[in-house]
Design a protein around this motif. Structure first.
Motif, PDB file in Angstrom:
ATOM      1  N   ASP A  69      37.613 -65.229 -17.659  1.00  0.00           N
ATOM      2  CA  ASP A  69      37.324 -65.002 -16.243  1.00  0.00           C
ATOM      3  C   ASP A  69      38.607 -65.127 -15.422  1.00  0.00           C
ATOM      4  OD1 ASP A  69      36.234 -64.703 -13.779  1.00  0.00           O
ATOM      5  OD2 ASP A  69      35.103 -66.584 -13.772  1.00  0.00           O
ATOM      6  N   ASN A  70      39.210 -63.982 -15.136  1.00  0.00           N
ATOM      7  CA  ASN A  70      40.499 -63.951 -14.432  1.00  0.00           C
ATOM      8  C   ASN A  70      40.266 -63.893 -12.924  1.00  0.00           C
ATOM      9  OD1 ASN A  70      43.209 -63.866 -13.914  1.00  0.00           O
ATOM     10  ND2 ASN A  70      43.456 -61.726 -14.509  1.00  0.00           N
ATOM     11  N   ARG A  71      39.883 -65.027 -12.354  1.00  0.00           N
ATOM     12  CA  ARG A  71      39.592 -65.091 -10.917  1.00  0.00           C
ATOM     13  C   ARG A  71      40.828 -65.501 -10.132  1.00  0.00           C
ATOM     14  NH1 ARG A  71      36.475 -69.227 -13.670  1.00  0.00           N
ATOM     15  NH2 ARG A  71      37.318 -71.309 -13.275  1.00  0.00           N
ATOM     16  N   SER A  72      40.729 -65.401  -8.822  1.00  0.00           N
ATOM     17  CA  SER A  72      41.843 -65.750  -7.945  1.00  0.00           C
ATOM     18  C   SER A  72      42.195 -67.229  -8.100  1.00  0.00           C
ATOM     19  CB  SER A  72      41.464 -65.472  -6.489  1.00  0.00           C
ATOM     20  OG  SER A  72      42.505 -65.865  -5.626  1.00  0.00           O
ATOM     21  N   PRO A  73      43.473 -67.543  -8.322  1.00  0.00           N
ATOM     22  CA  PRO A  73      43.867 -68.937  -8.597  1.00  0.00           C
ATOM     23  C   PRO A  73      43.919 -69.818  -7.351  1.00  0.00           C
ATOM     24  CG  PRO A  73      45.797 -67.543  -8.625  1.00  0.00           C
ATOM     25  CD  PRO A  73      44.622 -66.629  -8.419  1.00  0.00           C
TER      26      PRO A  73
END
Length: 294
Positions: A69-73
């Motif tokens: 899950d490459n979500r906003s850091p």
């Protein structure tokens, strides 16, 4: 004569220090051999497993695993791997500087909001960032006393759980990668989310169509957590070997410097002793001459 006594004391002190640094160099050399064997044995397996998982993750849906899950850091966790002890040259300070630079350049906005947390493996890093009032995730300074895959996996499972539950949106590792006894490479790697392989355009390469058994979903479910654990374990082993290499090099240089200092002190001692003898002879000759004249 007081000056001679002071120089003798310094020679004795430097000699004792040289013996200590030489002993520490030999101890680090013995530990380095074991640590090097451990990382050399693990590295091909870890590299190949990461390659397989990266290629696999590039061909599956992003929601097939929570670790993709490459979500906003918005919330960041940095795993900082240092050592428990010093006397290793710039080994620890370089890691701390690299971490501070990473925060200031890449995660400055998250830091301003208080969304940067530190998980320190090693007492030096833990003490530094705790004093700097960072949000510290546990105290893992005891790991190096029993460094193995099982104990490292406990830490990794805590990190993975925090990522899945949304406590962190991105996890990165800062550590020294071992190259040889004299060279350690400052390295920053993304642990979570797992990064898919970057496909390069190369007409000479033919795409390989793998047959997956069991299914891709099952392989993803089983291998991704293991790959993440192996990645952190490799980073800790790299750092452990780098620490002993850095300490051995630092103690070797300290022993060499002590030898140079001893040469200078012994020369100074001999010069002072010669001057004292010359002064005494001059006084004796002058006294004898005065008696003969009388």
């Amino acid at each position: 004569m007081a000056n001679l006594k002071e120089v003798r004391n310094r020679i004795s002190s430097v000699t004792s220090t040289q013996q200590i640094t030489n002993a520490m160099k030999m101890v680090s050399a013995a530990k380095l051999k074991r640590a090097t064997n451990a990382i050399v044995d693990l590295r091909p397996y870890a590299t190949k497993l990461k390659e397989i998982l990266s290629n696999l993750s590039a061909s599956i849906e992003g929601n097939a695993s929570p670790y993709l899950d490459n979500r906003s850091p918005e919330k960041v966790l940095l795993i900082v791997v240092t050592s428990n002890r010093g006397l290793a040259g710039a080994f620890n300070s370089s890691i701390i500087k690299a971490t501070n630079l990473l925060i200031s350049q890449k995660y400055s906005e998250q830091h301003k909001k208080g969304n940067v947390s530190i998980l320190a493996i090693g007492k030096r890093g833990h003490d530094h960032f705790a004093k700097a009032n960072y949000a510290m995730i546990g105290n893992h300074t005891e790991l190096f006393s029993q460094l193995n895959f099982e104990n490292t996996s406990i830490i990794t499972e805590e990190v993975m759980k925090g990522f899945v539950e949304g406590d962190y949106d991105r996890v990165e590792i800062v550590y020294n990668q071992f190259k040889n006894a004299a060279v350690q490479i400052l390295t920053t790697e993304q642990l979570l989310p797992l990064e898919p392989a970057v496909r390069e355009e190369d007409e000479t390469q033919t795409e390989v169509d793998y047959i997956f058994e069991p299914s891709k979903a099952k392989i993803t479910e089983d291998l991704i957590p293991k790959s993440i654990k192996i990645q952190l374990y490799k980073a800790v082993l790299d750092s452990h070997a780098s620490e002993h290499g850095a300490r051995m090099t630092a103690m070797d240089k300290a022993t060499e410097n002590a030898g140079e200092l001893l040469k200078a002190l012994k020369l100074s001692y001999n010069q002072a002793r010669q001057a004292a003898i010359t002064t005494e002879l001059t006084e004796i000759v002058s006294g004898a001459a005065a008696l003969s004249e009388g």
